[in-house]
Design an enzyme around this catalytic site. Sequence first.
Site, mmCIF file in Angstrom:
data_model
loop_
_atom_site.group_PDB
_atom_site.id
_atom_site.type_symbol
_atom_site.label_atom_id
_atom_site.label_comp_id
_atom_site.label_asym_id
_atom_site.label_seq_id
_atom_site.Cartn_x
_atom_site.Cartn_y
_atom_site.Cartn_z
ATOM 1 N N THR A 186 0.771 -1.238 0.512
ATOM 2 C CA THR A 186 0.188 -0.054 0.049
ATOM 3 C C THR A 186 1.018 1.303 -0.015
ATOM 4 O O THR A 186 0.795 1.879 -0.618
ATOM 5 C CB THR A 186 -0.818 0.275 0.726
ATOM 6 O OG1 THR A 186 -1.412 -0.410 0.849
ATOM 7 C CG2 THR A 186 -1.766 0.869 0.876
HETATM 8 P P1 AMP Z 1 -1.442 -3.274 2.950
HETATM 9 O O1 AMP Z 1 -2.817 -4.356 3.077
HETATM 10 O O2 AMP Z 1 -0.977 -4.199 4.761
HETATM 11 O O3 AMP Z 1 -0.574 -2.689 2.047
HETATM 12 O O4 AMP Z 1 -2.068 -1.837 3.911
HETATM 13 C C1 AMP Z 1 -3.411 -1.398 4.046
HETATM 14 C C2 AMP Z 1 -3.779 -0.812 4.271
HETATM 15 O O5 AMP Z 1 -2.967 0.627 5.160
HETATM 16 C C3 AMP Z 1 -5.218 -0.074 5.544
HETATM 17 O O6 AMP Z 1 -6.106 -1.155 5.458
HETATM 18 C C4 AMP Z 1 -5.259 1.217 5.528
HETATM 19 O O7 AMP Z 1 -5.769 0.641 7.644
HETATM 20 C C5 AMP Z 1 -3.623 1.135 6.273
HETATM 21 N N1 AMP Z 1 -3.214 2.559 5.555
HETATM 22 C C6 AMP Z 1 -3.549 2.973 4.500
HETATM 23 N N2 AMP Z 1 -3.902 4.960 5.237
HETATM 24 C C7 AMP Z 1 -2.692 4.577 5.925
HETATM 25 C C8 AMP Z 1 -2.940 5.740 6.742
HETATM 26 N N3 AMP Z 1 -2.335 6.861 5.546
HETATM 27 N N4 AMP Z 1 -2.040 6.064 7.262
HETATM 28 C C9 AMP Z 1 -1.993 4.965 8.214
HETATM 29 N N5 AMP Z 1 -2.385 3.899 7.385
HETATM 30 C C10 AMP Z 1 -2.702 3.563 6.529
HETATM 31 ZN ZN ZN Z 2 -3.054 -1.622 -0.158
HETATM 32 ZN ZN ZN Z 3 -4.006 -4.633 1.567
#
Ligand code: AMP
Ligand code: ZN
Ligand code: ZN
Length: 410
Positions: free
Chosen positions: A79
Amino acid sequence: MSLVRNICAVLASGLVLASCASPLAKPQLAGGGERPVVVLISIDGFRADYLDRGVTPNLSRLAAEGAHGAIRPSFPTKTFPNHYSLVTGLRPDRHGIVDNNMIDPEIPDVAFSLSNKAAARDARWWNDGTPIWVSAERAGIRSATMFWPGSEAAIQGVRPSRWLPFKQSMPATARTDQVLAWLDEPAATRPRLITLYFDEVDTAGHYHGPDSTQVAEAAGRTDAAIGRLTEGLKARGLKANLVIVSDHGMAAVASDRVIYIENLASADLGKPLALGAFMTYYPAPGREAEAEAALLVRRPHVTCWRKGEIPARYHFGAHRRVAPIFCLPETGWVITTRAKRPPKGGNHGFDPYSPEMAAIFIGHGPAFARGRATPLTDNVDVYPLLARLLGLAPEPNDGGATLVDAALSR
Ligand code: AMP
Ligand code: ZN
Ligand code: ZN
């Protein structure tokens, strides 16, 4: 329609040229008056083929009326790296957000992670890139971020004019309503670049897998929130160029497709930092050769590289924050430890060239071609498109003109 008015209408459609002073054009326009507002919308984890499932009528309409195709995420398909690539046009290896979890010898004793709020606001992690909102603010274009990785930091000393601390529990409709509230501000403070971020499709994909009813329901709710935005724009008579993207797709994982770190290297040889759809690994001091001997061997379902030997197609391995060893499983296989619960549901972080990792792109609004299919492009190509929509000179970047050429009306 007079010639002047015609020219103004062309300029108002968001193409390349400078401002049109005609008052005739102004009632349609947002923020500063010259060009339509640009709304960059991210649907986290929305795999390219989710659009064909019949659960997102608003997105289907926007895709049919605008330009639409798939984009290939940057490596690694997580992400934070990808959201920062989308707004900087830089690959993670250049913008420095090389994973959701990372360490940096120049920022000692801190581990960057999604939950580390202080790190999210510490510009040192982000300063290698110049996000589009920073360029916009510098050019006098006001920006507002309804969440986006990086938006909480004063990157190179600049923050969006409006931003909010990330709060996962904020409902999708409330996020849309915040965007509309910003658009209701007087012209002097109304933003012309807005980001809007939705995460529940990704969350459902992790818990339940890409083919679950939960993903379909989450996609439907996010679609409704986007419909609320387009209705709100219409009700206000505002013209907007919408750029709708996702950061990566989602692949099903399963308890019988696991690679245990215990079978790869003994615990004394070093430590994994990230585990799951890939492993980033730090050998213990003095044990580098043994760790490499254990990990850099041919074995089924996973390949490990020294950071300097990651294949060129991934554009990854030069930044100081990249771990010494990177292991990438076959898509759908997970590297884990025996101490963790067996994987289920879905994950991403896999090879960006896998179809399961493909993300969406939709461009809709006056600047975009109608009913145009765009070719599969790298997600760094989104940044030059955003710069073009805003009339900004792009910062040096890794993107090309493919999407600009394919998506915009000519
Ligand atoms: P991932 O699937 O581990 O790559 O990351 C996805 C997660 O990133 C989502 O479920 C969000 O909760 C978290 N996320 C997205 N944007 C932000 C942000 N700006 N600050 C903190 N966490 C975030
Ligand atoms: Zn993502
Ligand atoms: Zn994810």
